[in-house]
Scaffold this motif. Structure first.
Motif, mmCIF file in Angstrom:
data_model
loop_
_atom_site.group_PDB
_atom_site.id
_atom_site.type_symbol
_atom_site.label_atom_id
_atom_site.label_comp_id
_atom_site.label_asym_id
_atom_site.label_seq_id
_atom_site.Cartn_x
_atom_site.Cartn_y
_atom_site.Cartn_z
ATOM 1 N N ARG A 11 0.840 -1.206 0.000
ATOM 2 C CA ARG A 11 0.000 0.000 0.000
ATOM 3 C C ARG A 11 0.868 1.247 0.000
ATOM 4 O O ARG A 11 0.605 2.203 -0.752
ATOM 5 N N LEU A 12 1.915 1.265 0.825
ATOM 6 C CA LEU A 12 2.785 2.436 0.925
ATOM 7 C C LEU A 12 3.507 2.736 -0.386
ATOM 8 O O LEU A 12 3.812 3.888 -0.684
ATOM 9 N N ALA A 17 -0.863 5.713 -3.272
ATOM 10 C CA ALA A 17 -0.231 6.302 -2.098
ATOM 11 C C ALA A 17 0.718 7.433 -2.495
ATOM 12 O O ALA A 17 0.769 8.487 -1.836
#
Length: 214
Positions: A11-12, A17
Motif C-alpha cells: 500500500r505504501l 499512495a
C-alpha cells in the motif's frame, strides 16, 4: 515479514499512495534541486540520451536537460509528473515525461547513455526486477547511476524504509549487477544535507557503473 506487513508495504509503495503524498503539498514536496550525487557523478560525462527512473518532481531530469541531455523522466505518480512538467516549463527545457511503473513496464533495450534512479526503495524481488530493467536499457559503454538512503538513515527513527528493511549499502546495490557486464566505477557512501531533517547531513549509498562493450 508477515502477510499484514507485506500488504501494508504494498500500500505504501502503490501509485495511489504516491499520488496522495504529492497531492498533500500545494507546491513542491522536494527541494527541486538536483541530487548532489548525480551532479558529482554526471558532471564529467558527455551529454547524450538519459533516463531518470522514479523522477518525482523532476529536479534531476531538469538539471540534466539544462546541460544538454535528451532526457526522459518516468514515474509511477501522475501527480509528481504534473509538478515536474510545471517546474520544467519556466526553465525553458524539454523533458519527455512518461507515466509508467519502471518495475513492471519494460524499457527500451540499449537506448540510453545514462540511466539514473534515486531513492527508489523496494523489496528485494521488485528491486532486482527494477535494476535489471534499468540495466538492459543502458547502451554499451553507458552509465548506470543508483542512489539510495544508506542503512544509517534508519538510526533513531521508525521510517518505513527502515522498518521494512529497504535500505541498502552501495555494495548491496552492486550485487544486483552482473560483473561480466558491468564495471563498477564508484561504490561509495556519500554525505549530503537532508531537507526534511533540518538540513542535517545524512548518508547515501552511491553506485556508478559502466556497461562493458562487447
Amino acid at each position: 515479514m508477515t502477510t499484514n506487513d507485506q500488504d501494508e508495504l504494498a500500500r505504501l509503495l502503490s501509485e495511489e499512495a504516491w499520488d496522495e503524498r504529492y497531492s498533500e503539498h500545494s507546491g513542491a514536496m522536494w527541494s527541486g534541486e538536483p541530487n548532489p550525487a548525480l551532479v558529482a557523478e554526471v558532471r564529467g560525462l558527455p551529454p547524450g540520451k538519459a533516463l531518470d527512473a522514479g523522477c518525482g518532481e523532476g529536479g534531476d531530469a531538469i538539471w540534466l536537460a539544462q546541460r544538454g541531455w535528451e532526457v526522459t523522466g518516468v514515474d509511477l505518480s501522475s501527480v509528481a509528473l504534473d509538478k515536474a512538467a510545471a517546474a520544467a516549463a519556466p526553465r525553458g527545457v524539454q523533458v519527455t515525461w512518461q507515466h509508467l511503473d519502471p518495475v513492471a513496464s519494460p524499457l527500451p533495450a540499449a537506448t540510453y547513455d545514462l540511466v539514473t534512479s534515486s531513492y527508489v526503495h523496494l523489496p528485494e524481488e521488485q528491486r532486482r526486477a527494477l535494476h535489471a530493467n534499468l540495466a538492459q536499457a543502458v547502451v554499451p559503454g553507458g552509465t548506470l547511476l543508483l542512489v539510495q538512503h544508506h542503512p544509517s538513515f534508519a538510526h533513531g527513527n521508525d521510517h518505513p524504509l527502515a522498518q521494512y528493511g529497504l535500505l541498502l549499502t552501495p555494495e548491496q546495490l552492486a550485487d544486483d549487477l552482473d560483473p561480466e557486464q558491468w564495471e563498477v566505477v564508484v561504490c561509495a557512501v556519500r554525505e549530503r544535507a537532508h531537507v526534511h531533517a533540518g538540513d542535517h547531513p545524512v548518508l547515501d549509498s552511491v553506485l556508478r557503473a559502466r556497461k562493458r562493450v562487447g
